[in-house]
Motif scaffolding. Structure first.
Motif, mmCIF file in Angstrom:
data_model
loop_
_atom_site.group_PDB
_atom_site.id
_atom_site.type_symbol
_atom_site.label_atom_id
_atom_site.label_comp_id
_atom_site.label_asym_id
_atom_site.label_seq_id
_atom_site.Cartn_x
_atom_site.Cartn_y
_atom_site.Cartn_z
ATOM 1 N N GLN A 197 94.911 -9.612 19.447
ATOM 2 C CA GLN A 197 94.417 -10.266 20.585
ATOM 3 C C GLN A 197 95.363 -10.237 22.078
ATOM 4 O O GLN A 197 95.432 -10.845 22.925
ATOM 5 C CB GLN A 197 94.162 -11.558 20.529
ATOM 6 N N GLY A 198 96.580 -9.026 21.807
ATOM 7 C CA GLY A 198 97.314 -9.197 22.722
ATOM 8 C C GLY A 198 96.954 -8.634 24.133
ATOM 9 O O GLY A 198 97.536 -9.141 25.335
ATOM 10 N N ASN A 199 95.782 -7.934 24.093
ATOM 11 C CA ASN A 199 95.226 -7.496 25.284
ATOM 12 C C ASN A 199 94.651 -8.722 26.159
ATOM 13 O O ASN A 199 94.047 -8.507 27.394
ATOM 14 C CB ASN A 199 94.132 -6.641 24.958
ATOM 15 N N GLU A 200 94.463 -9.725 25.568
ATOM 16 C CA GLU A 200 93.897 -10.981 26.142
ATOM 17 C C GLU A 200 94.658 -12.003 26.826
ATOM 18 O O GLU A 200 94.584 -12.913 27.426
ATOM 19 C CB GLU A 200 92.651 -11.686 25.069
ATOM 20 N N ILE A 201 96.111 -11.991 26.038
ATOM 21 C CA ILE A 201 97.223 -12.991 26.418
ATOM 22 C C ILE A 201 97.939 -12.604 27.416
ATOM 23 O O ILE A 201 98.635 -11.540 27.551
ATOM 24 C CB ILE A 201 97.956 -13.175 24.948
ATOM 25 N N ALA A 202 98.015 -13.563 28.299
ATOM 26 C CA ALA A 202 98.984 -13.253 29.624
ATOM 27 C C ALA A 202 100.138 -14.058 29.548
ATOM 28 O O ALA A 202 100.932 -13.523 30.050
ATOM 29 C CB ALA A 202 98.160 -13.854 30.854
ATOM 30 N N LEU A 203 100.577 -15.118 28.528
ATOM 31 C CA LEU A 203 101.688 -15.884 28.520
ATOM 32 C C LEU A 203 101.714 -16.322 27.105
ATOM 33 O O LEU A 203 100.970 -16.739 26.494
ATOM 34 C CB LEU A 203 101.492 -17.133 29.487
ATOM 35 N N ILE A 204 103.087 -16.307 26.578
ATOM 36 C CA ILE A 204 103.278 -16.746 25.212
ATOM 37 C C ILE A 204 104.438 -17.935 25.578
ATOM 38 O O ILE A 204 105.538 -17.753 26.385
ATOM 39 C CB ILE A 204 104.020 -15.723 24.372
ATOM 40 N N LEU A 205 103.888 -19.180 25.060
ATOM 41 C CA LEU A 205 104.678 -20.388 25.317
ATOM 42 C C LEU A 205 105.175 -20.925 23.915
ATOM 43 O O LEU A 205 104.270 -21.731 23.620
ATOM 44 C CB LEU A 205 104.328 -21.123 26.328
#
Length: 440
Positions: A197-205
């Motif tokens: 799903q990395g192509n959908e993720i804008a931010l990792i918090l």
């Protein structure tokens, strides 16, 4: 006397053997050898109605007050009384520049460069300000990845950011979850999520140290992984600052935020800290909310100039800061500067190793440590699960003079803080805990 070898310090493996023993005499012996033991006298230890010191194990919620705090605050009150507005320029520590007195020492605590650190606002305010700059969603890449058991305030902030940008606040959140029957998180599962799903993720918090389990994450590994997929990466270091060696600069994280009232002992609700990596220091293309304290210091008081953004973390400030809160932070940071994070972490590992040994020696089937056993993967908090227990256990501990922290459904969080907790504290904690368990 029973004796056991435990793993300690640098690696969390059996490379540095030390011997822990049962009995109060051994705890007292450890305290005599402890180079940091005198620092306990620099803090107010809460007492019971009979004047006896309580066993205070909740520095992970609110750190104890340094005895020097009053002196630091009184100095600013005195300058305010005698100088009024002139205190901005003529106080012993001129208020106009007061935040600068904290920067270097705070940077040392979190492993950053001074240009990367600022003390301002409160934690969740800073988190929102960081998301204004680093959460840049598109129609297809807008989701935010968090821990499944992240601190509620972070989850609420993330959900509100999604709504603000017009996205569904449930669909837009991706959870990094522990495996079935486990409490700790695995990096392999994070890697799998990003691969899918990395192509959908804008931010990792992610919380640098998880508030519930005490698991300390590899910030550099998470950052490098996130950046591979074009994600911004930030960390909530509320349970990490002053507790573990965060090494924020070398982690490569885009940003981090933390409060100062837990391990940093600055008082309830005090100001927070913020890190923005040096590579963003001179970027003027990043969206941000601004105020006059992020404007060029040389022309700030000319009032009618166009906005001229300060470089580095200072460029995210909004307003002139509350000096009395900063004075309390300064008092604590001066102690941290004397001790250094290396010495603090070394004692922290010894304290938690000793606590771990004593808990294991209880041989109680209902007692389980859910924090990592590897000292590199935790700070000074051990989360103790007591199967089928309820909050009555916590109330009994409190009545017995032990101040711990309860988290539903059945976990007691204990944080022996190296600046003011002793090995005798740890011994007495376990003895009273054992007595309560045996009461039935």
């Amino acid at each position: 006397m029973k004796k056991i070898h435990v793993l300690l310090l640098e690696t969390g493996k059996n490379s540095n053997l030390d011997s822990y023993k049962l009995g109060l005499d051994f705890a007292l012996e450890l305290d005599k050898k402890d180079a940091l033991a005198p620092y306990r006298q620099q803090f107010y230890i809460p007492r019971d109605s009979s004047g006896n010191d309580l066993i205070y194990m909740t520095g992970n919620s609110l750190g104890l007050q340094p005895k020097s705090t009053k002196e630091y605050i009184d100095k600013e009150l005195e300058d305010w009384a005698h100088l009024g507005v002139e205190g901005h320029f003529k106080a012993k520590n001129p208020w106009l520049h007061y935040h600068e007195y904290l920067t270097k020492k705070m940077a040392d605590v979190v492993g950053a460069k001074p240009i990367e650190v600022i003390v301002m606002n409160t934690l969740t305010v800073n988190l929102h300000l960081m998301m204004v700059s680093f959460y840049k969603p598109s129609k297809t890449k807008y989701k935010i990845l968090i821990e499944s058991d992240t601190f509620p305030s972070d989850r609420f902030a993330v959900e509100s950011q999604l709504r603000h940008h017009g996205f569904d606040d449930k669909d837009g959140v991706i959870l990094w979850k522990p495996r079935k029957g486990e409490t700790l998180l695995h990096y392999e599962d994070l890697e799998k999520t990003l691969k899918n799903q990395g192509n959908e993720i804008a931010l990792i918090l992610i919380g640098a140290v998880n508030y519930y389990t005490g698991q300390y994450f590899d910030l550099k590994r998470i950052t490098e992984l996130g950046h591979q997929y074009g994600c911004a990466v930030g960390f909530d270091c509320a349970h990490g600052a002053g507790n573990v060696k965060l090494d924020l600069h070398n982690s490569g994280a885009d940003f981090a935020v933390w409060c100062s009232y837990k391990y940093l002992n600055s008082g309830p609700g005090s100001l927070a800290g913020c890190f923005i990596h040096e590579r963003h220091a001179y970027r003027k293309d990043l969206n941000r909310f601004t105020g006059w304290w992020s404007h060029n210091k040389a022309t700030r008081f000319n009032m009618r100039n166009e906005f001229d953004q300060l470089p580095g973390a200072e460029g995210w400030q909004l307003s002139n800061p509350p000096i009395l809160s900063m004075a309390a932070i300064k008092a604590s940071l001066d102690i941290f500067d004397q001790v250094g994070m290396d010495a603090l972490v070394e004692k922290s590992n010894k304290l938690t190793g000793y606590l771990e040994f004593l808990l294991d020696s209880l041989e109680e089937s209902i007692v389980k440590i859910i924090s990592p056993r590897n000292t590199n993967e935790r700070g000074c908090q051990l989360s103790i699960q007591v199967i089928n227990a309820d909050k009555k256990l916590h109330h009994k501990l409190t009545k017995a003079g032990v101040i711990t922290d309860w988290r539903e459904p059945d976990v007691i969080r204990c944080a022996p803080v190296p600046l003011y907790n002793s090995f005798e504290d740890v011994y007495n904690l376990v003895e009273r805990f054992k007595g309560i368990l045996h009461e039935g």
